[in-house]
Design a protein around this motif. Structure first.
Motif, short mmCIF file in Angstrom:
data_model
loop_
_atom_site.label_atom_id
_atom_site.label_comp_id
_atom_site.label_asym_id
_atom_site.label_seq_id
_atom_site.Cartn_x
_atom_site.Cartn_y
_atom_site.Cartn_z
N GLY A 1 0.81 -1.21 0.00
CA GLY A 1 0.00 0.00 0.00
C GLY A 1 0.84 1.26 0.00
O GLY A 1 0.91 1.99 -0.98
N SER A 2 1.52 1.50 1.11
CA SER A 2 2.24 2.76 1.32
C SER A 2 3.16 3.11 0.16
O SER A 2 3.21 4.27 -0.27
CB SER A 2 3.05 2.70 2.62
N ILE A 3 3.90 2.12 -0.35
CA ILE A 3 4.87 2.44 -1.39
C ILE A 3 4.19 2.87 -2.69
O ILE A 3 4.74 3.68 -3.45
CB ILE A 3 5.82 1.25 -1.66
N HIS A 4 2.97 2.38 -2.93
CA HIS A 4 2.27 2.75 -4.15
C HIS A 4 1.60 4.12 -4.04
O HIS A 4 1.21 4.69 -5.06
CB HIS A 4 1.25 1.68 -4.52
N GLN A 5 1.48 4.63 -2.82
CA GLN A 5 0.90 5.96 -2.67
C GLN A 5 1.81 7.03 -3.28
O GLN A 5 1.36 8.11 -3.63
CB GLN A 5 0.65 6.28 -1.19
N SER A 6 3.10 6.71 -3.41
CA SER A 6 4.02 7.66 -4.02
C SER A 6 4.11 7.49 -5.53
O SER A 6 4.93 8.16 -6.18
CB SER A 6 5.42 7.50 -3.40
N CYS A 7 3.28 6.62 -6.11
CA CYS A 7 3.30 6.38 -7.56
C CYS A 7 2.51 7.44 -8.31
O CYS A 7 1.62 8.09 -7.76
CB CYS A 7 2.73 5.00 -7.87
N ARG A 8 2.80 7.55 -9.59
CA ARG A 8 2.12 8.54 -10.42
C ARG A 8 0.62 8.29 -10.51
O ARG A 8 -0.17 9.23 -10.61
CB ARG A 8 2.72 8.53 -11.84
N GLU A 9 0.19 7.02 -10.47
CA GLU A 9 -1.23 6.71 -10.62
C GLU A 9 -2.04 6.95 -9.36
O GLU A 9 -3.28 6.90 -9.41
CB GLU A 9 -1.42 5.25 -11.05
N ALA A 10 -1.39 7.16 -8.23
CA ALA A 10 -2.11 7.33 -6.97
C ALA A 10 -3.00 8.56 -7.01
O ALA A 10 -2.61 9.61 -7.54
CB ALA A 10 -1.13 7.42 -5.80
N ASP B 1 8.63 11.08 -9.58
CA ASP B 1 8.19 11.26 -10.97
C ASP B 1 8.34 9.99 -11.78
O ASP B 1 7.67 9.82 -12.80
CB ASP B 1 8.99 12.38 -11.64
N ASN B 2 9.22 9.09 -11.34
CA ASN B 2 9.47 7.85 -12.08
C ASN B 2 8.76 6.64 -11.48
O ASN B 2 8.91 5.53 -12.00
CB ASN B 2 10.98 7.56 -12.11
N ARG B 3 8.02 6.82 -10.43
CA ARG B 3 7.41 5.68 -9.76
C ARG B 3 6.05 5.34 -10.37
O ARG B 3 5.13 6.14 -10.36
CB ARG B 3 7.26 5.98 -8.26
N LYS B 4 5.98 4.12 -10.90
CA LYS B 4 4.74 3.62 -11.47
C LYS B 4 4.40 2.28 -10.83
O LYS B 4 5.28 1.49 -10.49
CB LYS B 4 4.88 3.47 -12.99
N THR B 5 3.13 2.03 -10.69
CA THR B 5 2.64 0.87 -9.94
C THR B 5 3.22 -0.44 -10.45
O THR B 5 3.82 -1.22 -9.69
CB THR B 5 1.10 0.81 -10.00
N ALA B 6 3.06 -0.73 -11.72
CA ALA B 6 3.50 -2.02 -12.26
C ALA B 6 5.02 -2.14 -12.22
O ALA B 6 5.55 -3.24 -11.97
CB ALA B 6 2.99 -2.19 -13.69
N GLU B 7 5.73 -1.05 -12.44
CA GLU B 7 7.19 -1.10 -12.45
C GLU B 7 7.73 -1.41 -11.06
O GLU B 7 8.66 -2.21 -10.91
CB GLU B 7 7.75 0.22 -12.97
N ILE B 8 7.16 -0.78 -10.05
CA ILE B 8 7.58 -1.07 -8.68
C ILE B 8 7.26 -2.52 -8.33
O ILE B 8 8.08 -3.25 -7.77
CB ILE B 8 6.91 -0.10 -7.70
N ALA B 9 6.04 -2.95 -8.65
CA ALA B 9 5.63 -4.32 -8.32
C ALA B 9 6.53 -5.35 -8.98
O ALA B 9 6.97 -6.32 -8.34
CB ALA B 9 4.18 -4.54 -8.74
N MET B 10 6.84 -5.15 -10.25
CA MET B 10 7.68 -6.12 -10.97
C MET B 10 9.11 -6.12 -10.43
O MET B 10 9.76 -7.18 -10.39
CB MET B 10 7.67 -5.83 -12.46
#
Length: 480
Positions: free
Chosen positions: A261-270, A429-438
């Motif tokens: 959860g928390s790490i994806h809050q900093s993603c562009r899609e959040a 600016d570079n954080r995206k959900t799928a990229e972080i997950a993968m």
């Protein structure tokens, strides 16, 4: 003997429980958790689904109209790809909880993440039991699937047990379910999947994952044997999942899936602001604190939030202290009232009450009736208004209210920032959900394989036992 002979290849899709993945139609045992107020946005849920994972729209804190809009968007964008919606326990507004369930049933939302439940409610039982039937082969099928999010053994026991007969009978008496549905409910658990929620953002008991997950898995095994369920039950882990090491540890302990959860809050899609993303990207593991929750304020329930760059945790704690010690706003000393009206409300209390009153006139008019006869409840509603608005100010990036931002997150964001420091993922600016997950999954697969080699007595350089984030394109090439 070559390394391939000693340790077979371990692609990321091999991690986790195959049954869990097949049940939800996933390639990866990875869940993007529901962050309230639409922070887990339509765009984030879509990104997860298209990457072979599953995300849950953050419906908590939103009204039915906004949730319905998100349902329409996801149906149109994703079709048969997997996705789900959050259902949060709302002890202060059970009508909203029930209306949300009705909405999900009307629109065929067959997967929900049930969070913050301290006990089972008629709304949740209604969702689970509606539509239960026997297949041609005689097996009992529940069309509506529940992933419970729990941190206490006694709550986990309720989720992995059949729906309570008392609530089922009440639903039957009200004509909400049929006699067949009531009868068949005794053969299924309330939830087929549970997320053991460790030290997470938002609602949390700050539980250590290393002790929580094995306990819930052992309880699952006991209840499967006791109730002789026809289908397996899955236990995943959330809270603190922020690095490949954490992911491989979770799967090594037997987690069916991991939830982040928390790490994806900093993603562009959040569904939040650039200001929040920037604060999250600067946070360390110690930059979090517990603060009173807006939705369960009177009960003394707390949520974990970011304290870096915000005075919200201190100010929220001040509000609860005043509420606990005073029977009305008028009984608070003049100095504290002046402080609240200057720094918190930024206007007189009566003006703040009028805005609060207008909100509840739309959301729940019964709260107004109670407040007008109970000064302490009136004070609580105004204090809750500040708590509720603080998360909206953060999501909207309201610059004049930065010191009041309420940003739900756990220490995992600090661990993530330390891991990605010096890489392309350091910048939000570079954080995206799928990229972080993968990167988490690919890194976990590499670390799991290196651990297997070390266990066979093979000495590896330390570089082989760590993983540096890579661009998604590079990961995909290596997986081909």
């Amino acid at each position: 003997m070559c390394i391939r002979d000693r340790v077979p290849p371990l692609p990321p899709e091999s991690l986790g429980d195959p049954y869990f993945k097949s049940m939800l139609g996933l390639r990866y045992a990875y869940v993007v958790g529901a962050m309230a107020n639409g922070i887990t946005s339509v765009e984030m849920v879509e990104a997860a689904a298209r990457a072979g994972m599953v995300g849950f729209f953050g419906a908590a804190g939103l009204d039915v109209a906004n949730i319905e809009q998100a349902i329409g968007q996801l149906k149109q964008r994703l079709g048969n790809l997997p996705y789900g919606f959050n259902l949060i326990h709302s002890p202060g507004d059970p009508d909203l909880e029930f209306a949300t369930v009705r909405l999900y049933l009307t629109h065929g939302i067959d997967l929900v993440s049930a969070s913050a439940f301290m006990d089972l409610t008629p709304s949740l039982v209604y969702y689970r039991t509606k539509g239960i039937h026997r297949n041609v082969d005689g097996t009992v099928t529940c069309p509506n699937r529940v992933i419970g999010k729990i941190s206490r053994e006694e709550v986990a026991r309720k989720f992995f047990s059949p729906p309570p007969a008392k609530i089922v009978n009440w639903l039957l008496e009200k004509g909400l379910i049929s006699s067949t549905e009531a009868e068949l409910s005794a053969h299924v658990p309330m939830a087929e999947m549970l997320t053991a929620e460790a030290d997470s953002g938002g609602h949390t008991d700050n539980r250590p994952a290393l002790s929580l997950l094995p306990t819930i898995i052992a309880l699952r095994n006991q209840l499967v044997e006791k109730h002789a369920y026809a289908k397996p039950l899955c236990v995943g882990l959330g809270g603190g999942i922020a690095t490949p090491e954490a992911v491989v540890a979770a799967f090594s302990m037997g987690a069916a899936y991991v939830l982040t959860g928390s790490i994806h809050q900093s993603c562009r899609e959040a569904g939040t602001s650039d200001a929040v993303r920037k604060l999250l990207a600067q946070a360390g593991q110690a930059d979090v604190a517990m603060a009173p929750a807006a939705d369960m304020f009177e009960l003394g329930v707390k949520v974990q939030v970011l304290k870096r760059g915000s005075m919200f945790p201190l100010r929220a704690a001040k509000l609860y202290d005043l509420y606990a010690r005073h029977a009305s706003y008028e009984s608070i000393n003049a100095k504290d009232r002046a402080l609240l009206e200057r720094d918190y409300f930024r206007r007189p209390f009566d003006d703040e009450w009028q805005q609060t009153r207008s909100f509840f006139q739309h959301r729940d008019p019964s709260q107004i009736e109670k407040a007008e006869s109970d000064p302490r409840h009136k004070m609580a509603l105004v204090f809750r208004s500040y708590l509720g608005q603080s998360s909206n100010w953060a999501n909207q990036g309201e610059p004049s209210r930065q010191m009041d931002y309420q940003i739900w997150c756990g220490p995992s964001i600090g661990a993530f920032n330390a891991w990605v420091k010096g890489t392309f993922l350091e910048s939000p600016d570079n954080r995206k959900t799928a990229e972080i997950a993968m990167n988490l999954l690919f890194g976990a697969a590499i670390l799991a394989r290196s651990n297997q080699l070390k266990q066979q007595g093979i000495r590896l350089p330390y570089q082989a036992c760590q993983y540096v984030p890579k661009r998604l394109e590079e990961i995909e090439k290596r997986l081909c």
